[in-house]
Design a protein around this motif. Structure first.
Motif: not given
Length: 124
Positions: A1-26
């Motif tokens: 398995m491969a994964a990409i890591r992004y450094i973010v300022n706020d994990v909760g805010e990032a989770v909300s962005f990716y799940t709400t706007h770009l179709g990711f699942a937590l």
């Protein structure tokens, strides 16, 4: 398995962005330090200030969000409509849609400034 890591300022805010706007699942969240998100066959790790990935390097450099490396998310149809809908939700973009030999693309940003390329392939 491969994964990409992004450094973010706020994990909760990032989770909300990716799940709400770009179709990711937590898939899993480790408090405010890190989360694992998936979209089709892509796994994205978002690491906040409390994660080990955020620690300074031995030479003093500090990992930070942003830059020009990016994940590419294929849009199967109507890139312009998606961009319009995201702009209505105040998603930030670095540019307008550009067309090249392989298709059309645009760069949006997550709340920490990490780039995401939205790409629509040219129809054959």
């Amino acid at each position: 398995m491969a994964a990409i890591r992004y450094i973010v300022n706020d994990v909760g805010e990032a989770v909300s962005f990716y799940t709400t706007h770009l179709g990711f699942a937590l898939e899993q969240q480790f408090g405010p330090a890190m989360a694992i998100l998936t979209r089709e066959d892509l796994t994205l790790w978002v690491a906040g200030p409390l994660a080990s990935a955020y620690r300074a390097m031995p030479d003093g450099r500090q990992p930070a969000p942003g830059g020009w490396n990016r994940i590419v998310l294929e849009v199967r149809s109507d890139l312009a409509a998606l961009v319009s809908a995201l702009r209505e939700k105040e998603v930030r973009f670095r540019n307008d849609i550009v067309e090249g030999p392989g298709g059309r693309q645009i760069l949006c940003e997550d709340p920490s400034g990490n780039a995401i390329e939205l790409f629509e392939a040219k129809q054959a």
